[in-house]
Write a protein that holds these residues in place. Structure first.
Motif, mmCIF file in Angstrom:
data_model
loop_
_atom_site.group_PDB
_atom_site.id
_atom_site.type_symbol
_atom_site.label_atom_id
_atom_site.label_comp_id
_atom_site.label_asym_id
_atom_site.label_seq_id
_atom_site.Cartn_x
_atom_site.Cartn_y
_atom_site.Cartn_z
ATOM 1 N N LEU A 34 0.877 -1.165 0.000
ATOM 2 C CA LEU A 34 0.000 0.000 0.000
ATOM 3 C C LEU A 34 0.918 1.220 0.000
ATOM 4 O O LEU A 34 1.679 1.417 0.944
ATOM 5 C CB LEU A 34 -0.802 -0.003 1.300
ATOM 6 C CG LEU A 34 -2.293 -0.262 1.223
ATOM 7 C CD1 LEU A 34 -2.797 -0.760 2.557
ATOM 8 C CD2 LEU A 34 -2.984 1.024 0.855
ATOM 9 N N MET A 144 -13.314 0.238 -5.206
ATOM 10 C CA MET A 144 -12.763 -0.788 -4.307
ATOM 11 C C MET A 144 -13.521 -2.108 -4.405
ATOM 12 O O MET A 144 -13.096 -3.107 -3.835
ATOM 13 C CB MET A 144 -12.765 -0.285 -2.855
ATOM 14 C CG MET A 144 -11.780 0.833 -2.556
ATOM 15 S SD MET A 144 -10.097 0.530 -3.147
ATOM 16 C CE MET A 144 -9.633 -0.951 -2.231
ATOM 17 N N TYR A 151 -4.706 -0.988 -7.676
ATOM 18 C CA TYR A 151 -5.660 0.093 -7.434
ATOM 19 C C TYR A 151 -4.901 1.410 -7.496
ATOM 20 O O TYR A 151 -3.863 1.557 -6.840
ATOM 21 C CB TYR A 151 -6.315 -0.044 -6.054
ATOM 22 C CG TYR A 151 -7.135 -1.312 -5.907
ATOM 23 C CD1 TYR A 151 -8.484 -1.328 -6.220
ATOM 24 C CD2 TYR A 151 -6.534 -2.484 -5.473
ATOM 25 C CE1 TYR A 151 -9.227 -2.487 -6.106
ATOM 26 C CE2 TYR A 151 -7.266 -3.657 -5.353
ATOM 27 C CZ TYR A 151 -8.617 -3.658 -5.676
ATOM 28 O OH TYR A 151 -9.345 -4.805 -5.569
ATOM 29 N N LEU A 153 -5.651 5.265 -6.791
ATOM 30 C CA LEU A 153 -6.657 6.176 -6.246
ATOM 31 C C LEU A 153 -6.089 7.587 -6.195
ATOM 32 O O LEU A 153 -5.102 7.845 -5.512
ATOM 33 C CB LEU A 153 -7.069 5.733 -4.840
ATOM 34 C CG LEU A 153 -7.394 4.244 -4.629
ATOM 35 C CD1 LEU A 153 -7.770 3.991 -3.165
ATOM 36 C CD2 LEU A 153 -8.508 3.783 -5.553
ATOM 37 N N THR A 171 -12.019 -0.225 5.121
ATOM 38 C CA THR A 171 -12.492 -0.991 3.965
ATOM 39 C C THR A 171 -11.318 -1.367 3.065
ATOM 40 O O THR A 171 -11.204 -2.507 2.613
ATOM 41 C CB THR A 171 -13.510 -0.151 3.158
ATOM 42 O OG1 THR A 171 -14.543 0.236 4.047
ATOM 43 C CG2 THR A 171 -14.094 -0.960 2.018
ATOM 44 N N ILE A 172 -10.451 -0.386 2.831
ATOM 45 C CA ILE A 172 -9.271 -0.653 2.005
ATOM 46 C C ILE A 172 -8.410 -1.729 2.662
ATOM 47 O O ILE A 172 -7.998 -2.696 2.036
ATOM 48 C CB ILE A 172 -8.454 0.644 1.789
ATOM 49 C CG1 ILE A 172 -9.226 1.614 0.896
ATOM 50 C CG2 ILE A 172 -7.093 0.327 1.185
ATOM 51 C CD1 ILE A 172 -8.592 2.980 0.753
ATOM 52 N N ASN A 175 -9.972 -5.193 2.439
ATOM 53 C CA ASN A 175 -10.311 -5.747 1.130
ATOM 54 C C ASN A 175 -9.169 -5.958 0.152
ATOM 55 O O ASN A 175 -9.312 -6.710 -0.783
ATOM 56 C CB ASN A 175 -11.367 -4.877 0.455
ATOM 57 C CG ASN A 175 -12.715 -5.075 1.104
ATOM 58 O OD1 ASN A 175 -13.191 -6.193 1.208
ATOM 59 N ND2 ASN A 175 -13.304 -4.013 1.581
ATOM 60 N N TYR A 176 -8.060 -5.271 0.369
ATOM 61 C CA TYR A 176 -7.082 -5.428 -0.695
ATOM 62 C C TYR A 176 -6.323 -6.743 -0.524
ATOM 63 O O TYR A 176 -6.078 -7.205 0.574
ATOM 64 C CB TYR A 176 -6.195 -4.187 -0.800
ATOM 65 C CG TYR A 176 -4.887 -4.238 -0.075
ATOM 66 C CD1 TYR A 176 -3.695 -4.370 -0.768
ATOM 67 C CD2 TYR A 176 -4.840 -4.151 1.305
ATOM 68 C CE1 TYR A 176 -2.496 -4.412 -0.096
ATOM 69 C CE2 TYR A 176 -3.651 -4.196 1.984
ATOM 70 C CZ TYR A 176 -2.483 -4.323 1.271
ATOM 71 O OH TYR A 176 -1.306 -4.373 1.944
ATOM 72 N N LEU A 182 -1.765 -1.192 -4.035
ATOM 73 C CA LEU A 182 -2.626 -0.011 -4.058
ATOM 74 C C LEU A 182 -1.756 1.234 -3.931
ATOM 75 O O LEU A 182 -0.903 1.311 -3.049
ATOM 76 C CB LEU A 182 -3.632 -0.100 -2.900
ATOM 77 C CG LEU A 182 -4.728 0.962 -2.832
ATOM 78 C CD1 LEU A 182 -6.007 0.356 -2.263
ATOM 79 C CD2 LEU A 182 -4.301 2.131 -1.978
#
Lengths: 234, 125
Positions: A34, A144, A151, A153, A171-172, A175-176, A182
């Motif tokens: 991330l 997402m 991803y 963003l 949520t990120i 879920n990733y 990301l």
């Protein structure tokens, strides 16, 4: 840990007329990471993400996503959140979910509906009638809810209130996938840095530095936010 | 549990400290299963890789045990948890004494202050 590079830029250049937006950007992002893309206004963040999403072409160098230049294949594995509202405003929330389901085979409509419900966005609400922050939340939920490898963003938290910001961050994080990466651009560094593995600092179209969040904290004794303010002091 | 990640220090160091506290205070009782990395990470609002690193550190020190199929459990070794509790208490006590010295209290005054505060009174004010 998997060290496969999923996203990289090699000596990327972009000009708008005589103005240089990207001046030799190079970096690599491995799967499972991330990454925060940080830099002052005009440092090239949005341009870099637009080129990566296949919306702009570079003047030199290249972007590779899973080894390929932006095109049909990379778009099929990249979920991109633009820096502005891109959904037709006459649509209702439910229509936008259907639209994504039609367009993207990796889209999980049930997940999107659940996220919208959590954020109190009603299926029958018209997008044009939503506040700016709600529109952003809506678009982020859709982005997402794809099961992508990458991803991208562009400023996902800008207009979103702090409570929803926490929900979105969670949520990120929930879920990733480990085989996905990301990358997000943001000015809200303080809110998000503990969720990041690494940060890439851009300055005037070049990479100033790519560094792990904890490595930077260890080295400087400052948070990434404090470091940013120091480096880019006006 | 309540996580509190502050600026300036590596995130993983803070996660280790706060997990240690959760282990000694029974938030995660001896021998019990702890939530998956991803759950803990989302709960703390931190990166799963960073949480993984913190749990790995605790595992290396024998405070957590990796189960082949089902995540991690807290050690059932009461001595290890007692040693950790002791270590944390000693370092808090040392910090407290340092602060009292910085305020100019001598040992007798500090002991007296502790006793008074523990009894719930603060007769000086």
């Amino acid at each position: 840990m998997n060290e496969n590079v999923i996203y990289e830029a090699q000596d990327l250049h972009k000009r708008y007329g005589s103005r240089v937006a990207l001046n030799g950007v190079s970096f690599a992002v491995t799967t499972g990471k991330l990454v925060g893309l940080l830099g002052p206004n005009g440092s090239g963040k949005t341009t870099l993400l637009k080129i990566s999403a296949g919306l702009l072409t570079a003047n030199g160098g290249c972007v590779l996503i899973d080894g390929q230049e932006p095109g049909v294949y990379t778009k099929s594995i990249t979920s991109y959140l633009p820096d502005r509202m891109a959904l037709p405003t006459e649509m209702r929330a439910a229509d936008a979910v259907d639209l994504y389901a039609d367009f993207y085979t990796d889209f999980d409509a049930a997940k999107a509906r659940a996220m919208l419900a959590d954020l109190h966005i009603e299926a029958r609400n018209r997008i044009g009638a939503m506040s700016k922050g709600t529109q952003e939340k809506m678009q982020l939920c859709l982005t997402m809810s794809r099961s992508a490898r990458l991803y991208l963003l562009d400023e996902p938290l800008g207009g979103v209130d702090p409570a929803a910001r926490d929900y979105i961050l969670q949520t990120i994080l929930r879920n990733y996938h480990e085989d996905a990466a990301l990358v997000l651009s943001t000015h809200l560094i303080g809110d998000i840095e503990r969720a990041l593995d690494e940060v890439i600092f851009l300055q005037e179209g070049s990479v100033l530095r790519q560094v792990g969040v904890d490595a930077l904290r260890e080295e400087t004794g400052h948070s990434v936010d404090e470091y940013f303010r120091e480096v880019y002091k006006c | 549990m309540d996580w509190n990640i502050t600026a300036g220090r590596p995130v993983y160091v803070q996660l280790v400290e706060q997990m240690e506290l959760a282990l000694v205070n029974g938030t995660f009782p001896p021998g019990s299963k702890i939530p998956p990395v991803r759950e803990l990470a989302a709960d703390a609002g931190v990166n799963p890789n960073t949480m993984q690193r913190a749990l790995q550190e605790l595992e290396n020190r024998g405070l957590l045990q990796a189960q082949r199929t089902a995540g991690r459990t807290v050690t059932a070794d009461a001595d290890a948890l007692q040693a950790l509790r002791r270590k944390r208490a000693v370092s808090l006590a040392a910090e407290f004494l340092y602060q009292m010295q910085a305020l100019g209290l001598d040992r007798a005054e500090t002991e007296e202050l502790l006793r008074q505060t523990a009894e719930g009174g603060d007769r000086d004010e």
